[in-house]
Design an enzyme around this catalytic site. Structure first.
Site, PDB file in Angstrom:
ATOM      1  N   SER A  10      -7.544 -23.016 -19.017  1.00 22.94           N
ATOM      2  CA  SER A  10      -6.542 -23.228 -20.050  1.00 22.94           C
ATOM      3  C   SER A  10      -6.868 -22.409 -21.288  1.00 22.94           C
ATOM      4  O   SER A  10      -8.007 -22.436 -21.776  1.00 22.94           O
ATOM      5  CB  SER A  10      -6.486 -24.707 -20.431  1.00 22.94           C
ATOM      6  OG  SER A  10      -5.645 -24.887 -21.548  1.00 22.94           O
ATOM      7  N   HIS A  35      -3.819 -20.699 -17.636  1.00 24.55           N
ATOM      8  CA  HIS A  35      -2.997 -21.900 -17.784  1.00 24.55           C
ATOM      9  C   HIS A  35      -2.649 -22.039 -19.263  1.00 24.55           C
ATOM     10  O   HIS A  35      -3.534 -22.061 -20.121  1.00 24.55           O
ATOM     11  CB  HIS A  35      -3.790 -23.123 -17.296  1.00 24.55           C
ATOM     12  CG  HIS A  35      -3.003 -24.385 -17.262  1.00 24.55           C
ATOM     13  ND1 HIS A  35      -2.125 -24.682 -16.242  1.00 24.55           N
ATOM     14  CD2 HIS A  35      -2.970 -25.428 -18.116  1.00 24.55           C
ATOM     15  CE1 HIS A  35      -1.590 -25.870 -16.471  1.00 24.55           C
ATOM     16  NE2 HIS A  35      -2.082 -26.336 -17.607  1.00 24.55           N
ATOM     17  N   ASP A  37      -1.028 -24.366 -21.928  1.00 27.24           N
ATOM     18  CA  ASP A  37      -0.598 -25.732 -22.235  1.00 27.24           C
ATOM     19  C   ASP A  37       0.351 -25.708 -23.423  1.00 27.24           C
ATOM     20  O   ASP A  37      -0.048 -25.406 -24.548  1.00 27.24           O
ATOM     21  CB  ASP A  37      -1.810 -26.613 -22.562  1.00 27.24           C
ATOM     22  CG  ASP A  37      -2.632 -26.926 -21.332  1.00 27.24           C
ATOM     23  OD1 ASP A  37      -2.052 -27.443 -20.361  1.00 27.24           O
ATOM     24  OD2 ASP A  37      -3.843 -26.675 -21.351  1.00 27.24           O
ATOM     25  N   MET A  39       2.761 -27.896 -25.755  1.00 24.76           N
ATOM     26  CA  MET A  39       3.016 -29.281 -26.184  1.00 24.76           C
ATOM     27  C   MET A  39       3.915 -29.269 -27.417  1.00 24.76           C
ATOM     28  O   MET A  39       3.725 -28.456 -28.312  1.00 24.76           O
ATOM     29  CB  MET A  39       1.698 -29.980 -26.518  1.00 24.76           C
ATOM     30  CG  MET A  39       0.706 -29.989 -25.396  1.00 24.76           C
ATOM     31  SD  MET A  39      -0.826 -30.789 -25.911  1.00 24.76           S
ATOM     32  CE  MET A  39      -1.987 -30.015 -24.802  1.00 24.76           C
ATOM     33  N   HIS A  68       2.556 -24.582 -18.558  1.00 20.70           N
ATOM     34  CA  HIS A  68       2.701 -26.021 -18.324  1.00 20.70           C
ATOM     35  C   HIS A  68       3.410 -26.626 -19.534  1.00 20.70           C
ATOM     36  O   HIS A  68       2.814 -26.810 -20.594  1.00 20.70           O
ATOM     37  CB  HIS A  68       1.310 -26.638 -18.121  1.00 20.70           C
ATOM     38  CG  HIS A  68       1.301 -28.107 -17.951  1.00 20.70           C
ATOM     39  ND1 HIS A  68       0.134 -28.832 -18.025  1.00 20.70           N
ATOM     40  CD2 HIS A  68       2.282 -29.005 -17.705  1.00 20.70           C
ATOM     41  CE1 HIS A  68       0.415 -30.120 -17.833  1.00 20.70           C
ATOM     42  NE2 HIS A  68       1.714 -30.237 -17.654  1.00 20.70           N
ATOM     43  N   MET A  70       4.635 -29.401 -21.498  1.00 25.63           N
ATOM     44  CA  MET A  70       4.538 -30.832 -21.803  1.00 25.63           C
ATOM     45  C   MET A  70       5.461 -31.074 -22.992  1.00 25.63           C
ATOM     46  O   MET A  70       5.020 -31.339 -24.111  1.00 25.63           O
ATOM     47  CB  MET A  70       3.087 -31.211 -22.108  1.00 25.63           C
ATOM     48  CG  MET A  70       2.190 -31.134 -20.893  1.00 25.63           C
ATOM     49  SD  MET A  70       0.443 -31.367 -21.289  1.00 25.63           S
ATOM     50  CE  MET A  70      -0.007 -29.674 -21.675  1.00 25.63           C
ATOM     51  N   MET A 139      -1.695 -34.624 -12.922  1.00 22.78           N
ATOM     52  CA  MET A 139      -2.530 -34.796 -14.113  1.00 22.78           C
ATOM     53  C   MET A 139      -3.655 -35.783 -13.794  1.00 22.78           C
ATOM     54  O   MET A 139      -3.391 -36.884 -13.312  1.00 22.78           O
ATOM     55  CB  MET A 139      -1.709 -35.321 -15.293  1.00 22.78           C
ATOM     56  CG  MET A 139      -0.631 -34.381 -15.797  1.00 22.78           C
ATOM     57  SD  MET A 139      -1.236 -32.835 -16.531  1.00 22.78           S
ATOM     58  CE  MET A 139      -2.288 -33.425 -17.846  1.00 22.78           C
ATOM     59  N   PHE A 145      -4.121 -34.024 -24.771  1.00 18.67           N
ATOM     60  CA  PHE A 145      -5.389 -33.820 -25.471  1.00 18.67           C
ATOM     61  C   PHE A 145      -6.429 -33.266 -24.521  1.00 18.67           C
ATOM     62  O   PHE A 145      -6.564 -33.749 -23.394  1.00 18.67           O
ATOM     63  CB  PHE A 145      -5.914 -35.140 -26.049  1.00 18.67           C
ATOM     64  CG  PHE A 145      -5.018 -35.742 -27.079  1.00 18.67           C
ATOM     65  CD1 PHE A 145      -5.057 -35.314 -28.389  1.00 18.67           C
ATOM     66  CD2 PHE A 145      -4.111 -36.723 -26.732  1.00 18.67           C
ATOM     67  CE1 PHE A 145      -4.211 -35.860 -29.342  1.00 18.67           C
ATOM     68  CE2 PHE A 145      -3.268 -37.293 -27.670  1.00 18.67           C
ATOM     69  CZ  PHE A 145      -3.315 -36.852 -28.985  1.00 18.67           C
ATOM     70  N   ASP A 175      -5.057 -30.958 -12.990  1.00 20.97           N
ATOM     71  CA  ASP A 175      -5.185 -30.597 -14.401  1.00 20.97           C
ATOM     72  C   ASP A 175      -5.812 -31.734 -15.183  1.00 20.97           C
ATOM     73  O   ASP A 175      -5.234 -32.807 -15.300  1.00 20.97           O
ATOM     74  CB  ASP A 175      -3.789 -30.280 -14.957  1.00 20.97           C
ATOM     75  CG  ASP A 175      -3.812 -29.793 -16.396  1.00 20.97           C
ATOM     76  OD1 ASP A 175      -4.865 -29.859 -17.067  1.00 20.97           O
ATOM     77  OD2 ASP A 175      -2.750 -29.365 -16.870  1.00 20.97           O
TER      78      ASP A 175
END
Length: 186
Positions: A10, A35, A37, A39, A68, A70, A139, A145, A175
């Site tokens: 990540s 990866h 992330d 958010m 990814h 989120m 997940m 977090f 993940d």
């Protein structure tokens, strides 16, 4: 059937002031993918990066960019991530919108489609979408977090998913909380 393993560190763990160098370092260390992330501060309480960072990364690496999302409204942002150069876009089945429509938009844009499940979401939520995805992300921490411990109790979900996939060409991604010891379990 044995499937190849891909390593996707990540970028959330990167020094963001040196992101191009970090991407190159991960490639030199043998990473297969990066990866990313994403958010939004709504779907999960944390806020990270968006499509502009993916566009900047695309300009400096040829690694597969695994985004990814989120985020609450993935359909709204899929075009931005496609335009930025995402190779794969994974969204949560728990987010807003029709998963089949979101998957179709990602496919139409030329990227691989992934769906993700939070730890509390039953694996059946993914099983009904296997015909429209390239990957299912399980997940093994609560999303939002970094630094959480791996949830070994997700193993039955992984086993059920692998059994349902069978011989199909669908990847399974794990993940959260992975390290040299927990990755063996995953």
């Amino acid at each position: 059937m044995s499937r190849p393993v891909a390593i996707a560190p990540s970028i959330l763990s990167s020094d963001f002031a040196r992101l191009a160098d970090e991407a190159q370092r991960m490639k030199e260390c043998g990473a297969d993918w990066l990866h990313v992330d994403v958010m939004d501060g709504h779907f999960v309480p944390n806020l990270t990066i968006g499509a502009p960072v993916v566009k900047s990364l695309r300009a400096v690496t040829d690694l597969f960019l695994d985004c990814h999302l989120m985020i609450s409204e993935p359909a709204r942002y899929v075009p931005d991530f496609l335009a930025a150069g995402a190779d794969g876009i994974t969204f949560h089945v728990e987010s807003e919108g029709d998963p089949r429509e979101i998957a179709a938009a990602i496919k139409a844009g030329g990227a691989r489609v992934g769906i993700a499940l939070k730890p509390g979401t039953p694996v059946e939520a993914a099983l009904e979408l296997l015909e429209v995805v390239d990957m299912v992300l399980i997940m093994t921490v609560e999303p939002g977090f970094g630094g959480q411990s791996y949830m070994a109790e997700m193993a039955p979900k992984l086993e059920a998913l692998r059994e349902a996939i069978g011989e199909r060409e669908i990847d399974v991604q794990v993940d959260g909380g992975l390290n040299p010891e927990t990755v063996k379990h995953a």
